[in-house]
Design an enzyme around this catalytic site. Structure first.
Site, PDB file in Angstrom:
ATOM      1  N   ASN A   1       0.870  -1.169   0.000  1.00  0.00           N
ATOM      2  CA  ASN A   1       0.000   0.000   0.000  1.00  0.00           C
ATOM      3  C   ASN A   1       0.909   1.220   0.000  1.00  0.00           C
ATOM      4  O   ASN A   1       1.447   1.595   1.034  1.00  0.00           O
ATOM      5  CB  ASN A   1      -0.889  -0.039   1.255  1.00  0.00           C
ATOM      6  CG  ASN A   1      -1.720   1.220   1.406  1.00  0.00           C
ATOM      7  OD1 ASN A   1      -1.804   2.031   0.497  1.00  0.00           O
ATOM      8  ND2 ASN A   1      -2.345   1.378   2.573  1.00  0.00           N
TER       9      ASN A   1
ATOM     10  N   GLU B   1      -5.661  -4.924  10.628  1.00  0.00           N
ATOM     11  CA  GLU B   1      -4.664  -3.873  10.834  1.00  0.00           C
ATOM     12  C   GLU B   1      -4.987  -3.085  12.105  1.00  0.00           C
ATOM     13  O   GLU B   1      -5.795  -2.141  12.064  1.00  0.00           O
ATOM     14  CB  GLU B   1      -4.670  -2.913   9.636  1.00  0.00           C
ATOM     15  CG  GLU B   1      -4.260  -3.559   8.337  1.00  0.00           C
ATOM     16  CD  GLU B   1      -3.625  -2.539   7.388  1.00  0.00           C
ATOM     17  OE1 GLU B   1      -2.515  -2.797   6.929  1.00  0.00           O
ATOM     18  OE2 GLU B   1      -4.239  -1.489   7.140  1.00  0.00           O
TER      19      GLU B   1
ATOM     20  N   GLU C   1      -7.039   4.765   7.495  1.00  0.00           N
ATOM     21  CA  GLU C   1      -6.851   6.181   7.144  1.00  0.00           C
ATOM     22  C   GLU C   1      -8.080   6.722   6.413  1.00  0.00           C
ATOM     23  O   GLU C   1      -8.434   7.889   6.544  1.00  0.00           O
ATOM     24  CB  GLU C   1      -5.566   6.344   6.315  1.00  0.00           C
ATOM     25  CG  GLU C   1      -4.337   6.223   7.217  1.00  0.00           C
ATOM     26  CD  GLU C   1      -3.099   5.662   6.547  1.00  0.00           C
ATOM     27  OE1 GLU C   1      -2.997   5.680   5.311  1.00  0.00           O
ATOM     28  OE2 GLU C   1      -2.206   5.190   7.293  1.00  0.00           O
TER      29      GLU C   1
ATOM     30  N   HIS D   1      -9.614   1.175   4.584  1.00  0.00           N
ATOM     31  CA  HIS D   1      -8.358   1.355   5.322  1.00  0.00           C
ATOM     32  C   HIS D   1      -8.604   2.326   6.480  1.00  0.00           C
ATOM     33  O   HIS D   1      -9.405   3.256   6.355  1.00  0.00           O
ATOM     34  CB  HIS D   1      -7.277   1.900   4.379  1.00  0.00           C
ATOM     35  CG  HIS D   1      -5.929   1.920   5.014  1.00  0.00           C
ATOM     36  ND1 HIS D   1      -5.527   2.928   5.859  1.00  0.00           N
ATOM     37  CD2 HIS D   1      -4.906   1.038   4.949  1.00  0.00           C
ATOM     38  CE1 HIS D   1      -4.305   2.661   6.287  1.00  0.00           C
ATOM     39  NE2 HIS D   1      -3.897   1.522   5.750  1.00  0.00           N
TER      40      HIS D   1
ATOM     41  N   LYS E   1       0.192   4.247  -0.352  1.00  0.00           N
ATOM     42  CA  LYS E   1      -0.424   5.482   0.165  1.00  0.00           C
ATOM     43  C   LYS E   1      -0.124   6.634  -0.793  1.00  0.00           C
ATOM     44  O   LYS E   1      -0.127   6.441  -2.002  1.00  0.00           O
ATOM     45  CB  LYS E   1       0.046   5.738   1.600  1.00  0.00           C
ATOM     46  CG  LYS E   1      -0.164   4.487   2.463  1.00  0.00           C
ATOM     47  CD  LYS E   1      -0.015   4.701   3.928  1.00  0.00           C
ATOM     48  CE  LYS E   1      -0.278   3.380   4.637  1.00  0.00           C
ATOM     49  NZ  LYS E   1      -0.213   3.495   6.091  1.00  0.00           N
TER      50      LYS E   1
ATOM     51  N   SER F   1       3.142  -1.986  10.570  1.00  0.00           N
ATOM     52  CA  SER F   1       4.593  -2.037  10.840  1.00  0.00           C
ATOM     53  C   SER F   1       5.225  -3.395  10.509  1.00  0.00           C
ATOM     54  O   SER F   1       6.121  -3.856  11.232  1.00  0.00           O
ATOM     55  CB  SER F   1       4.893  -1.616  12.285  1.00  0.00           C
ATOM     56  OG  SER F   1       4.499  -0.267  12.489  1.00  0.00           O
TER      57      SER F   1
ATOM     58  N   GLY G   1       2.206   2.381  10.761  1.00  0.00           N
ATOM     59  CA  GLY G   1       3.168   3.473  10.601  1.00  0.00           C
ATOM     60  C   GLY G   1       3.858   3.904  11.878  1.00  0.00           C
ATOM     61  O   GLY G   1       4.483   4.960  11.931  1.00  0.00           O
TER      62      GLY G   1
HETATM   63  P1  PGA Z   1       2.665   0.364   7.719  1.00  0.00           P
HETATM   64  O1  PGA Z   1       1.207   0.583   7.061  1.00  0.00           O
HETATM   65  O2  PGA Z   1       3.223  -0.915   7.147  1.00  0.00           O
HETATM   66  O3  PGA Z   1       3.461   1.573   7.293  1.00  0.00           O
HETATM   67  O4  PGA Z   1       2.468   0.271   9.188  1.00  0.00           O
HETATM   68  C1  PGA Z   1       0.336  -0.505   6.873  1.00  0.00           C
HETATM   69  C2  PGA Z   1      -0.941  -0.029   6.245  1.00  0.00           C
HETATM   70  O5  PGA Z   1      -1.367   1.109   6.525  1.00  0.00           O
HETATM   71  O6  PGA Z   1      -1.561  -0.752   5.454  1.00  0.00           O
END
Ligand code: PGA
Length: 250
Positions: free
Chosen positions: A10, A168, A98, A96, A12, A214, A174
């Site tokens: 992903n 998640e 976000e 997601h 982003k 992460s 993140g």
């Molecule tokens: P990350 O993000 O691996 O940077 O923690 C995962 C995600 O948001 O799908």
């Protein structure tokens, strides 16, 4: 039955045209495990075709990070499922955290999007997971079950031949604070049990359930050694071709 592992990037809101091209040309030759595992790149909308061109002669799958559920119309700034199909996307990430947290997506609109993805032949990657406060209050199971109940509402059993769910935990995204392997395992077992009870054994067996939050080359193996974890949805560590190749070759 055995489910093919899926390692999904992903990206982003990252990368430009030259960066997309150099990523794919650097990444693909490093992927030695390519024949047994599915690998997926979800770039920002403007680069979907750039990834599609760059991935020719590879086995990389292509996905979007979001979509709207309507077929067409006066929806400024939105992208329709048929457009993603037209651009050769096979997958679409839906719900997601976000999108839920920053852009106010509701469980109901996410459900409509899952239905639309299935209708248009896109494989949805539905994201669920709890916030830090919810975990601290021991509400993790309740939150996941509520999201699943609402987000998968009224889906036909046939939708589960090609459906992906990503667990998640929001506090792990993140932050570098990845979930304990056992906690990821338990949440994913709960998700599979829910699907079994609501949509039957075949649906539960067919659904690929990923962990995200992460994930890095040094913890990937730990997750993949847990029973029932079928892959990873990766943000930060998917941006670099070396690191994403290590994740695929775990
Ligand atoms: P990350 O993000 O691996 O940077 O923690 C995962 C995600 O948001 O799908």
């Amino acid at each position: 039955m055995s489910r093919r592992p899926l390692i999904a990037a992903n990206w982003k809101m990252h990368k430009t045209t030259p960066e997309v091209r150099s990523f794919v040309s650097a990444f693909w030759p490093k992927v030695s495990a390519g024949t047994e595992r599915d690998m997926l790149i979800c770039p920002p909308f403007p680069y979907i075709s750039t990834v599609d061109e760059a991935r020719r002669d590879t086995r990389i799958f292509l996905g979007a990070q979001n979509m709207y559920f309507e077929e067409k119309g006066a929806f400024t700034g939105e992208v329709a499922p048929g457009m993603l199909k037209d651009l050769k996307c096979e997958y679409v990430i839906i719900g997601h955290s976000e999108r839920r947290g920053i852009f106010g997506e509701t469980d109901e609109s996410i459900n409509t999007k899952v239905h639309a993805a299935v209708k248009y032949g896109l494989i949805p990657i539905l994201c669920v997971g709890e916030k830090k406060e919810e975990r601290q209050k021991n509400l993790t199971e309740q939150i996941i079950l509520r999201q699943l109940e609402k987000n998968l509402k009224d889906l036909p059993d046939t939708a589960f031949t090609n459906l992906v769910i990503a667990y998640e935990p929001i506090w792990a995204i993140g932050t570098g604070l990845n979930a304990e392997a056992k906690d990821a395992h338990d949440a994913i077992a709960l998700i599979r049990e829910f699907i079994h009870s609501k949509f039957g054994e075949n649906s539960a067996e067919n659904t690929r359930i990923l962990y995200g939050g992460s994930v890095k080359p040094d913890n990937m193996k730990l997750y993949m050694s847990q029973k029932g974890i079928d892959g990873a949805l990766v943000g930060g560590a998917s941006l670099d071709p070396d690191s994403f190749a290590k994740l695929v070759n775990y």
